[in-house]
Structure formats: C-alpha cells, structure tokens
Design a protein around this motif. Sequence first.
Motif, PDB file in Angstrom:
ATOM      1  N   ALA A   1       0.814  -1.217   0.000  1.00 49.65           N
ATOM      2  CA  ALA A   1       0.000   0.000   0.000  1.00 49.65           C
ATOM      3  C   ALA A   1       0.848   1.267   0.000  1.00 49.65           C
ATOM      4  O   ALA A   1       0.409   2.315  -0.495  1.00 49.65           O
ATOM      5  CB  ALA A   1      -0.931  -0.002   1.210  1.00 49.65           C
ATOM      6  N   PHE A   2       2.063   1.195   0.523  1.00 45.42           N
ATOM      7  CA  PHE A   2       2.888   2.393   0.652  1.00 45.42           C
ATOM      8  C   PHE A   2       4.107   2.357  -0.271  1.00 45.42           C
ATOM      9  O   PHE A   2       5.063   3.102  -0.078  1.00 45.42           O
ATOM     10  CB  PHE A   2       3.341   2.552   2.109  1.00 45.42           C
ATOM     11  CG  PHE A   2       2.185   2.580   3.075  1.00 45.42           C
ATOM     12  CD1 PHE A   2       1.323   3.657   3.124  1.00 45.42           C
ATOM     13  CD2 PHE A   2       1.931   1.486   3.891  1.00 45.42           C
ATOM     14  CE1 PHE A   2       0.249   3.675   3.991  1.00 45.42           C
ATOM     15  CE2 PHE A   2       0.852   1.486   4.760  1.00 45.42           C
ATOM     16  CZ  PHE A   2       0.000   2.583   4.817  1.00 45.42           C
ATOM     17  N   GLU A   3       4.063   1.464  -1.284  1.00 45.97           N
ATOM     18  CA  GLU A   3       5.156   1.379  -2.239  1.00 45.97           C
ATOM     19  C   GLU A   3       4.763   2.064  -3.542  1.00 45.97           C
ATOM     20  O   GLU A   3       3.579   2.140  -3.894  1.00 45.97           O
ATOM     21  CB  GLU A   3       5.510  -0.082  -2.521  1.00 45.97           C
ATOM     22  CG  GLU A   3       6.057  -0.837  -1.315  1.00 45.97           C
ATOM     23  CD  GLU A   3       6.344  -2.282  -1.665  1.00 45.97           C
ATOM     24  OE1 GLU A   3       7.530  -2.638  -1.738  1.00 45.97           O
ATOM     25  OE2 GLU A   3       5.374  -3.053  -1.871  1.00 45.97           O
TER      26      GLU A   3
END
Length: 803
Positions: free
Chosen positions: A18-20
Amino acid sequence: MSRIPFVDGWSVGPKLGAFEARDDSTASVPVHLPHDALRDLPRSADSVQGVHSGYIPGGVFEYTKTFEAPAEWRDKTVRVEFEGVYRDATVFVNGDFAAHEANGYAAFVVDLDPFLRLGEVNTISVEARVHRDSRWYTGGGIYRPVHLLVDDPVHLALDGTLVVSRDIDDERAILEVSTRVENRTRYTATRRLTWTVTDDDGAIAATGTSPVTVLPGGDAVARVRLAVDSPRLWGPDSPHRYRVRALLDDGGTPTDETTTAHGIRRLQLDTRHGLRVNGVSVDLRGACIHHDNGPLGAVSIADAEDRRVRLLREAGFNAIRSAHNPASRALLEACDAHGMLVMDELTDVWTKSKTAFDSSIGFEERWRRDVAALVAKDANHPSVILYSIGNEILELATPHGATWSRRIAEEFRTLDPTRFVTNGINGIIANLGRMADAMAEAAASDPNTMMAGMGEQMARMNSSALVTESTEESAAVLDVVGFNYADSRYDLDAELFPNRVIVGSETFPDRIASLWSDVRRLPHVIGDFTWTGWDYIGEAGIGRVDYTDAEGYTPTGTAGPFPYLLAQCGDIDITGHRLPASYYREIAFGLRSEPVIAVHRPAHHGRPVAKTPWSWDDVVSSWTWDAPAGSPVTVDVYADADEVELLLDGEVVGRVTVGAPRALVARFETEYRPGALTAVASAGGAEVARTSLATAGRPLLSARAERDEIAADGIGYVEITIADDQGTLHCDRDRPVAVEVTGGELAGLGSARARTEESYGSSSATTFDGRVLAIVRAGSPGEIRVTATAEGFAPATAVIAVR
C-alpha cells in the motif's frame, strides 16, 4: 446474451504494498488477455516452486484496465466474467473490493453496477497469487478469457440454458430445454421465451414458446420439451451438434438471446458391455493432459486448444482426462467439435494438502461452489461423459475420506444426473500411513519418486487386502472406479466386486500393449488414460532418460535437476510433434499396420541409462546422424507382426522376431551408414507392411505455416526446420534460430528440448532434433510474415493471411 471480449487494454506488474511506488523494475507492461504472468519470469535452481513448476518462480501480480462507462449503461446491468484467474483472484473496481475467487480454475462473475461511475473512465484491477500451490506448472494471472456483459435488467442468465436429451430413438429425440431468466428491476416482469432448434445447415428442427414471469430481484426457469425428428446423433466418429436459440422478448420486441450447442447422444454403462455411446461399445483410448499450451504458457486460446485436440485425435486418442483440474471452455468446445470424449476433473486435493499452499486450504468451505462451477461449464458439452471428483486423494482410504467421497459424488449427481462419476484412486498413496515407514518418508517428499522405484512390488501392494478393504467404500460411491497405476486389480476386482466398472485413469506409457490387451479382454474395464498424451511444463524431467556415466551424474529420482523445464513424458512433444512412443501406442491400439523405425541416438550407443516408469527410450525416427560410417547403432522397429526384416539400401541387415525387449518391438544391433533404412514386417510368413527412413541431403532452413489463413483474433503456427529439400530433418545440426514477425505478434517460440534455459518469450530459440515452433498472434486483417534466420543458412519466410 452476448459475451463481449474484454481482453485489450490491460497491463500487469508485480503487486506492490500500500505504501510502495512503482519504479522501472516494477513498472506495469501492456498485455493482451489471456496472459500467463509466470511464463517469462527468470528461472533458477533455487526457485521456491522448484521442480514442480519447472523452476519457474511464483509471485503476486496485479492486472489493471481502464474503460469508459457510458451514461446509457444507467438502464443496463453490467458485469465482467472471468473464465479463470490463477489463483486467489481479488477484484477491485475504482479501488473498491468487488469480488474474490480462490479457485484458480473456476469461472466467476463480478457485478459492476454498484461501483461504476457512469459517463466517466473507470478502473478495474485483478490481483492473482501463485506460491507453492500445485504439483505441476499452473501459470499465473488472467490466463483464460474475460468477457464484458451488458444486458437489460431482465435478461437471460449466464449459462442459463440447459439442454438435455434422454428420450432418444431413431424416430425422434426429445430435448428437455430449461432457460433461467433474471430480473434485476424493482417490478414484476413478464416476458416470452421462444426456443428454436436448428441443424448445422440452418434448417429448423423444432420450436417452442412459453411466457415467463419473474418477481423483482429474483429469477425463474422456463421449460419446454421439443421433438427433433430423425435425430442426428453426436458421437466420437460423427460429432454432430444442433443449435438451440433462446429468444427473450417484451411484447414482441426482442430483448435478449443466447445460442447453445447441443449434441444428442445416449450413454450406457455396465460390466457386460462396458461403456456404450449411442448403443455402440467404446473403449476409451485416453490421454491425460495438463492445461498449459507449451510455448504459449498456461493460457487457454481457442485455436491452441483446437489444435491440441485435433492432433491428439489424429494420434489415435478418442478421450482425454483433464488432469488434475477442470478443463477450459475452449478445450471442451474443441472436444465437442472433434468427437473427443472427456473426463473432467475437479481437483488434486480435498482436505489434506500435497503442497504448502494448495487448494486444500478452504476446501471444506468452498467445495460445493467448485462443483457447481464445473457442472455449469460442462453441462451443455456432449464430449463430457465422466466427472472425476479427485486425483490420488490422500484421505480417501479412511472413514472420513469415504464420507467426503460420497458427499462430493452425490453433489455431482444432484446437479447433473446425466453423466457418470469417477475418481482417480491410487491405493498406495491413499494408504501411506499404513505402509512401510521408508515408503511413507519417500512419498512425503515426492510421491512420484516413491512410485518410480517400486515396480512389481507396487503392483502387489495395489492388489493387497489392505488396499481392497480400505478403498472399498470410496470406490462404491462411484459409477466408474478410476485406478491410477493399479492394473493389477483388473482381474481381481472382477471376482471381488462383480458389479464394479473400472477405468485406468492414469497408467505408465510403456505398458500400453498389455494394458490395452486388458481393456479389450475385460468388458468391465472401459479404457486406459496414459500419463501423458502431450508433454507439458513442470514436473520437470519426470520422463527423462539419464546417462549414468555422465560426469557428475547423481540420481535424483523423478525430479529432474535444473535446468529441466518440461516433464518429457508425452506421446506428443510440447510443439505438437508426434514422438515414436505415439506411433507405438497407435500400433498397440490396433489402428496402425505400418511399422515404425525408432533409432537410438548413435552418440550414446552402449551407455548405461536410468529411466523412470514414465520414460520412453531415447529414440528418434531418423536415419540422419552426425556419426562416422560404421558407428554402432541400435534400431527398434515397432510392429504388430511376427517378424521384422531390416534392410539398408536393399541389403538385409537382419531378421528378428517381434516381442523383445517389449511387446510389439523388434530390436537390431547394426552400424550406421547413410542411405535408405527399410523395415519389412511379416506375419504368418507374408509381408504385412513396410516403412523406410532416408538420410537427409543438404540442410536448408525452412519455415512452414500449418495453415495459410487464420482469423483476425486467432493464432497461427509456423514450424521452422533444418531439413533437406524433401523435408527430411537433420537431427544433429541444431543451432539458434532468430525469428522476426511483421503484421502480427510473436506469441511464443520454443523447441521440445526438455532441459533448457531458453525462454518461450524470446525471439530466438535453438532447434531440437531439427525443429523449433513459432506461434504468432494475428492483429487486423492483412498478412503476417514470419522470417527465420540462422548462421550458415539462407533466411526462410512463411506467410499467413489474416482474414
């Protein structure tokens, strides 16, 4: 109802957290569906999926597509149908969760209505996960077709028309037609259904009509019984089909329609006559096959499936077993068209796992949906005659396993009572906990390796009282008892279970002569399914031949060491070329009188070999070798005869009695000299038939399209060879070939070499025994040109018209 192709405009890349954020190494690339996300990944000896997948790794993949949702869809029902996503598919629409399907082989439908932004661009994404979840190469991603469904709110259900013909005689056949109508509105709807049955020439064979009222948010089934006069029956030798059109109208205005193919045929089963189709006894000349399509990877494309079925049929098979998973729609359509009978298989596992993350996880919650999906797909295909509820199930020989056997078999009968139910039972695998500790330990890591070294002991164990008693209840729930590698039970069970009908659901390829003799001799044994009819990716090296004097050789059982990619155990190789084993089988079936010459490679003469029960000899039907004249060579001749005489340029080499080293084989030890090698088979002192191999002349590079014309959405096959001007191959002059395609796309390129580090996604490949196969995908109408180049040869070009 029409299925609109939804295959263009997709892209795929690795699934990120989700945070890449994506960079060059994780960027999505455009693809055309169906697509195999695994095929082109880099292989390595330490791949976590190992030998099972041919050392191709797994992964988590995300497919995305943007599409317009026009405002006029406001009054429509919009869905997307996936025929198969491997595996654990999770679907999001405009970022919101829309559906999940764990089964990598089940079709499923996603309702887009709650998520669409009308008049705007929408995004659909599909995640797929592949990780140590199978014992063979599965491929990964959206590997089967996808369709967009845009319908009126009151519409014909997807796969909602079922046609059954039970009452059949020469005068007429009664077609029982049922059609389900769905109502997505808030109001009761009354419509009229009209059914029309047409023959293949368009002539109307029967019609019927009925009103149908559907309550809000519900569905209703309308039925009709239609009489078709003087019916033309579907069968292996005459696969005739009718078309049943269901038309839905509202006050005379057509609103939806669908057309369903139907083959009228009768099935009967008993221990006296075996299997009968339309009153004629049929012995199943069967091939087990996996679902990948060779250099294309594990994608299901109609042209590829049709080609595979056609070539299997030409090789003498009349039945296939879809091992160990449900077949694709395209494969079943091809089987319908070519008269190929089908055993369609549900799964390889129930509640006990064979690999770390296989489909046993959640099976107890999902199994009814999996059965329903298989039946819905198969119900209108006359080729499907057997539902297999499993393969070598680990828990089958326990009381709880018998309970599962009964439960699953009865679910199939509830949903479709018109077909027979079987199961691929391996009594040894089912009793691992009760067998010797050493055998259990070997099987825990690799059941195939255990079986490879057991020989006659395995036959004795399969016919033991332990196997008899422990599998009796699970076998009793079946219409046909499938036995894997247990032909030692055939005569025994005729005495112990006189009402038991048996099929050899999986058998060793080199035993077909005796196996087929059993089928012909025993009416309660209805056929034989060899492992395998067509070579495949994964289970790498299971059928290889090792030369044990090679430097660094280490025995590895059936597990072929890296870089083995293919199983190397098919009658037909990965490119569709028939191997000597295929012709041996054709002779064993009694379908071929002409003998076949199979030459052991002179370069390996006299070397010690190690084989598995799935191996054939390392032979080629060629008399063109890069070997000095006078080199020793072993020549086998396959023939249904008493004796074979071998001649070289008309001079007698020898005369040998048929039957050694195995049935239907005559073996000669001679010397290699260029020329014409001829085998003459005789019986009762008279010549039966003869065949010849000639040494090739000057080698040329050639490219030949299998078909001169293909459809705009189709694929074409081009065989590239190193051969003389008569097409005789040079087996010992293999070299890299580069391929360039204009007017289309190179979809796959590869040879039948089982041990290779080359990728099917490359534009170059090394020939094997003088051949390599290029597969091209057509674009718009026009012309595809496939040009092959290789060092030392003039370029060769094949041209395919695209209509």
